[in-house]
Design a protein around this motif. Sequence first.
Motif, PDB file in Angstrom:
ATOM      1  N   ALA A 273     -22.452 -32.369 -15.241  1.00 21.22           N
ATOM      2  CA  ALA A 273     -22.234 -31.287 -14.277  1.00 21.22           C
ATOM      3  C   ALA A 273     -22.529 -29.896 -14.839  1.00 21.22           C
ATOM      4  CB  ALA A 273     -20.802 -31.337 -13.745  1.00 21.22           C
ATOM      5  N   GLY A 274     -22.273 -29.676 -16.141  1.00 23.01           N
ATOM      6  CA  GLY A 274     -22.389 -28.338 -16.718  1.00 23.01           C
ATOM      7  C   GLY A 274     -23.703 -27.627 -16.454  1.00 23.01           C
ATOM      8  N   PRO A 275     -24.855 -28.249 -16.688  1.00 29.54           N
ATOM      9  CA  PRO A 275     -26.129 -27.557 -16.479  1.00 29.54           C
ATOM     10  C   PRO A 275     -26.403 -27.141 -15.045  1.00 29.54           C
ATOM     11  CG  PRO A 275     -26.412 -29.465 -17.912  1.00 29.54           C
ATOM     12  CD  PRO A 275     -25.029 -29.547 -17.356  1.00 29.54           C
ATOM     13  N   PHE A 276     -25.642 -27.674 -14.084  1.00 25.93           N
ATOM     14  CA  PHE A 276     -25.873 -27.332 -12.674  1.00 25.93           C
ATOM     15  C   PHE A 276     -24.821 -26.348 -12.133  1.00 25.93           C
ATOM     16  CE2 PHE A 276     -27.707 -31.549 -13.341  1.00 25.93           C
ATOM     17  CZ  PHE A 276     -28.974 -31.373 -12.838  1.00 25.93           C
ATOM     18  N   GLU A 277     -23.980 -25.830 -13.007  1.00 25.42           N
ATOM     19  CA  GLU A 277     -22.850 -25.022 -12.578  1.00 25.42           C
ATOM     20  C   GLU A 277     -23.267 -23.824 -11.743  1.00 25.42           C
ATOM     21  OE1 GLU A 277     -19.057 -23.887 -11.919  1.00 25.42           O
ATOM     22  OE2 GLU A 277     -19.637 -25.722 -12.995  1.00 25.42           O
ATOM     23  N   GLN A 278     -24.373 -23.163 -12.079  1.00 27.24           N
ATOM     24  CA  GLN A 278     -24.767 -21.938 -11.395  1.00 27.24           C
ATOM     25  C   GLN A 278     -25.860 -22.170 -10.351  1.00 27.24           C
ATOM     26  OE1 GLN A 278     -22.967 -19.214 -11.961  1.00 27.24           O
ATOM     27  NE2 GLN A 278     -21.829 -20.456 -13.451  1.00 27.24           N
ATOM     28  N   TRP A 279     -26.240 -23.389 -10.107  1.00 30.46           N
ATOM     29  CA  TRP A 279     -27.356 -23.658  -9.193  1.00 30.46           C
ATOM     30  C   TRP A 279     -26.930 -23.523  -7.734  1.00 30.46           C
ATOM     31  CZ3 TRP A 279     -31.657 -27.641 -10.419  1.00 30.46           C
ATOM     32  CH2 TRP A 279     -32.174 -27.386 -11.694  1.00 30.46           C
ATOM     33  N   SER A 280     -27.800 -22.897  -6.950  1.00 29.13           N
ATOM     34  CA  SER A 280     -27.530 -22.717  -5.528  1.00 29.13           C
ATOM     35  C   SER A 280     -28.855 -22.549  -4.798  1.00 29.13           C
ATOM     36  CB  SER A 280     -26.652 -21.483  -5.292  1.00 29.13           C
ATOM     37  OG  SER A 280     -26.445 -21.271  -3.911  1.00 29.13           O
ATOM     38  N   CYS A 281     -29.050 -23.307  -3.729  1.00 34.54           N
ATOM     39  CA  CYS A 281     -30.259 -23.141  -2.909  1.00 34.54           C
ATOM     40  C   CYS A 281     -30.103 -23.908  -1.604  1.00 34.54           C
ATOM     41  CB  CYS A 281     -31.516 -23.620  -3.654  1.00 34.54           C
ATOM     42  SG  CYS A 281     -31.494 -25.344  -4.105  1.00 34.54           S
ATOM     43  N   GLY A 282     -30.853 -23.477  -0.600  1.00 32.34           N
ATOM     44  CA  GLY A 282     -30.840 -24.173   0.679  1.00 32.34           C
ATOM     45  C   GLY A 282     -29.490 -24.214   1.357  1.00 32.34           C
ATOM     46  N   GLY A 283     -28.630 -23.253   1.064  1.00 32.19           N
ATOM     47  CA  GLY A 283     -27.295 -23.259   1.659  1.00 32.19           C
ATOM     48  C   GLY A 283     -26.323 -24.176   0.947  1.00 32.19           C
ATOM     49  N   LEU A 284     -26.688 -24.673  -0.221  1.00 36.77           N
ATOM     50  CA  LEU A 284     -25.829 -25.579  -0.978  1.00 36.77           C
ATOM     51  C   LEU A 284     -25.533 -24.996  -2.356  1.00 36.77           C
ATOM     52  CD1 LEU A 284     -27.684 -28.944  -0.275  1.00 36.77           C
ATOM     53  CD2 LEU A 284     -25.537 -28.202   0.763  1.00 36.77           C
ATOM     54  N   MET A 286     -24.553 -26.530  -5.865  1.00 38.08           N
ATOM     55  CA  MET A 286     -24.561 -27.846  -6.479  1.00 38.08           C
ATOM     56  C   MET A 286     -23.212 -28.183  -7.104  1.00 38.08           C
ATOM     57  SD  MET A 286     -27.467 -26.906  -5.607  1.00 38.08           S
ATOM     58  CE  MET A 286     -28.999 -27.524  -5.009  1.00 38.08           C
ATOM     59  N   SER A 287     -22.540 -27.198  -7.696  1.00 39.64           N
ATOM     60  CA  SER A 287     -21.236 -27.468  -8.307  1.00 39.64           C
ATOM     61  C   SER A 287     -20.210 -27.884  -7.268  1.00 39.64           C
ATOM     62  CB  SER A 287     -20.743 -26.235  -9.066  1.00 39.64           C
ATOM     63  OG  SER A 287     -20.622 -25.126  -8.189  1.00 39.64           O
TER      64      SER A 287
END
Length: 453
Positions: A273-284, A286-287
Amino acid sequence: MPFLSDPQPRILIAGAGIGGLSAALALHAAGFTDIHVFEASATLTTLGVGINVQPSAVLILRNLGLLPALRDVAVETRELNFYSRHGNPILSEPRGAGAGYEVPQFSVHRGEFQMLLLDAVKARLGADRVHLEHAFVSYEQDAGSITAQFVRRGSDEPALIPSMTGAFLIAADGINSTARRLLYPKEGPPRFSGRMLWRGCIERPPYLTGASMVWAGHANQKFIAYPISGRAARRGTSLVNWIAELRVREENDPDLTPPPTDWTKRVPKERFAGPFEQWSCGGLRMSELIDSTENVFEFPMCDRDPVDRWSFGRLTLLGDAAHAMYPIGSNGATQAIIDAEVLGALLAEQASTWQQPGVVEAALTAYQDVRLPATAKIVMANRANGPDHVLELAHQRAPDGFENVYDVIPKDELESIGAAYKAVAGFEKEAVNQKARDTVHLADRFEAFEAAK
């Protein structure tokens, strides 16, 4: 329905996954009725995760009279959106009917799709033709028949039906196919990509169109999400299937052996999960998807090298047993369904002569000659990232992000990647639409057949 004079050839199918069940339905639609499906598992349930079924395969399912049932359980995919790891839009393209196809693309829960196919097989062939707890272990054949042997999985005890003899055997027993191991004893385990997939499902409010696929990241770190439940959509929610992908082994590592995993066991989210903590796109975010999902499962991303032959006398391979491929381009289930249609059509051409020497073997070889080269190209295209190559290009050329993708990848180059993959994978729009128009009578005929039962 085509008419086959008695005696009917007995057809044996090893594996009750999407490939094996599709083969049973395609062969039944071609007029064959003495079909037996053997499955190693003791039960078949709605386990699994999301998959996509491309228009080329949905067309086959339409012609088998399954489109209404598929519409009930699946989501009709409207668009596919690619983003960089920073959330920069790369490409958005309509899918299925929204792209001008005469049949939809569907996103669906693999388990529910398998149950849909299983129910159709039981209704059309009889529930007694599906044999659970029958793990295929060996075969013998001669000039006139083939005999398959079965045991209970996990033991050497014979199955309820220890063996059965038929005219031919279709091995649709998956990426770890016993039949393929018997044919290619030196091949070894599947070929590990070095990348691991973590998958989960969560019901949440709809995002974007409510039927949108999101692809984000690059070859070594990727996140994918799409809704898969028609029932959830009718409730006003989205059952979102998500996939987190990370490279866990160096690209140049000569060890291609997959790590030991059990995809039925839950795994801790801390693994990925750690590498995706700051990911955000398409209204989602990821965390949020990861944190709110109760059960997460782990899958090593594997395929197999294409082989020279699938058909050996009265035995042939189908689906993942024949052409296991990376889950890139949403093509695994689609190609198994196409296998089934081609095999059924070629065998039906020989329906009146199947007892003559060499006819069955020739039909199975003809199926191999049509499908093996086509699927080998897809296996290799998926190793080169297939349509996901747009993600890698954006990452390589603008690793820190960008404002306008056309400053990074010219429009023509961007669009050509998807077009080239559709040609390789066999779902070019005009080709699919022409076939849809040419075969509409098959769906009508099958619906009439069902109504008359």
